[in-house]
Enzyme design. Structure first.
Site, PDB file in Angstrom:
ATOM      1  N   ILE A 108      42.803  46.940  40.353  1.00 46.22           N
ATOM      2  CA  ILE A 108      42.162  45.583  39.146  1.00 46.22           C
ATOM      3  C   ILE A 108      41.374  46.811  37.835  1.00 46.22           C
ATOM      4  O   ILE A 108      40.870  47.693  38.460  1.00 46.22           O
ATOM      5  CB  ILE A 108      41.096  45.120  39.242  1.00 46.22           C
ATOM      6  CG1 ILE A 108      39.672  45.741  39.523  1.00 46.22           C
ATOM      7  CG2 ILE A 108      41.501  43.920  40.317  1.00 46.22           C
ATOM      8  CD1 ILE A 108      38.693  44.757  40.054  1.00 46.22           C
ATOM      9  N   HIS A 109      41.743  46.574  36.638  1.00 45.26           N
ATOM     10  CA  HIS A 109      41.181  46.923  35.617  1.00 45.26           C
ATOM     11  C   HIS A 109      40.630  46.120  34.748  1.00 45.26           C
ATOM     12  O   HIS A 109      41.606  44.877  34.514  1.00 45.26           O
ATOM     13  CB  HIS A 109      41.421  48.237  35.273  1.00 45.26           C
ATOM     14  CG  HIS A 109      42.919  47.675  34.904  1.00 45.26           C
ATOM     15  ND1 HIS A 109      44.349  47.835  35.969  1.00 45.26           N
ATOM     16  CD2 HIS A 109      43.871  47.544  33.628  1.00 45.26           C
ATOM     17  CE1 HIS A 109      45.605  47.131  35.149  1.00 45.26           C
ATOM     18  NE2 HIS A 109      44.671  47.963  33.794  1.00 45.26           N
ATOM     19  N   MET A 110      39.959  45.721  33.402  1.00 46.85           N
ATOM     20  CA  MET A 110      39.244  45.567  33.029  1.00 46.85           C
ATOM     21  C   MET A 110      39.470  46.095  31.572  1.00 46.85           C
ATOM     22  O   MET A 110      39.569  47.316  31.028  1.00 46.85           O
ATOM     23  CB  MET A 110      37.717  44.953  32.560  1.00 46.85           C
ATOM     24  CG  MET A 110      37.638  44.468  31.451  1.00 46.85           C
ATOM     25  SD  MET A 110      35.648  44.024  31.119  1.00 46.85           S
ATOM     26  CE  MET A 110      35.265  42.846  32.505  1.00 46.85           C
TER      27      MET A 110
END
Length: 118
Positions: A108-110
């Site tokens: 995951i990454h924003m």
């Protein structure tokens, strides 16, 4: 038939583990549980990403401390990007899973990126 992506390597894990190559990996900040890096293929100027050190594919998979730190880093990024770029708005978001548009679905990454009208 769509070609399968190489899932054996993770750009986020590689960047997180290679402490001596932050400049080459575009890492601009390291926290206790997550880090900020510039997007190598940005949608727009100032496009950054915040990723946990943990290799997880869902937000529910990170610790509470990491989730809080990611949120706090997004808040700091908001202020920094507004100061540096003076955008009309900002996009913040995560794409969880291929169906949601995740280019790298295993970690995951924003995304945080400034946006302008027109």
């Amino acid at each position: 038939m769509k070609a399968k992506k190489d899932q054996s390597r993770c750009i986020f894990c590689d960047a997180a583990s290679d402490l001596g190559a932050d400049k080459d990996n575009l890492v601009v900040f390291r926290g206790a549980f997550s880090f900020i890096l510039l997007n190598r293929y940005p949608y727009t100027s100032g496009h950054i990403m915040i990723a946990p050190f943990a290799h997880v594919s869902r937000l529910a998979g990170v610790t509470q401390e990491a989730a809080v730190e990611i949120t706090n880093l997004a808040r700091r990024a908001e202020v920094a990007l507004e100061h540096a770029y003076h955008p009309d708005g900002l996009n913040l978001g995560m794409n969880l899973g291929e169906a949601a548009g995740a280019g790298i679905e295993q970690h995951i990454h924003m995304h945080v990126l400034p946006r302008w009208k027109g």
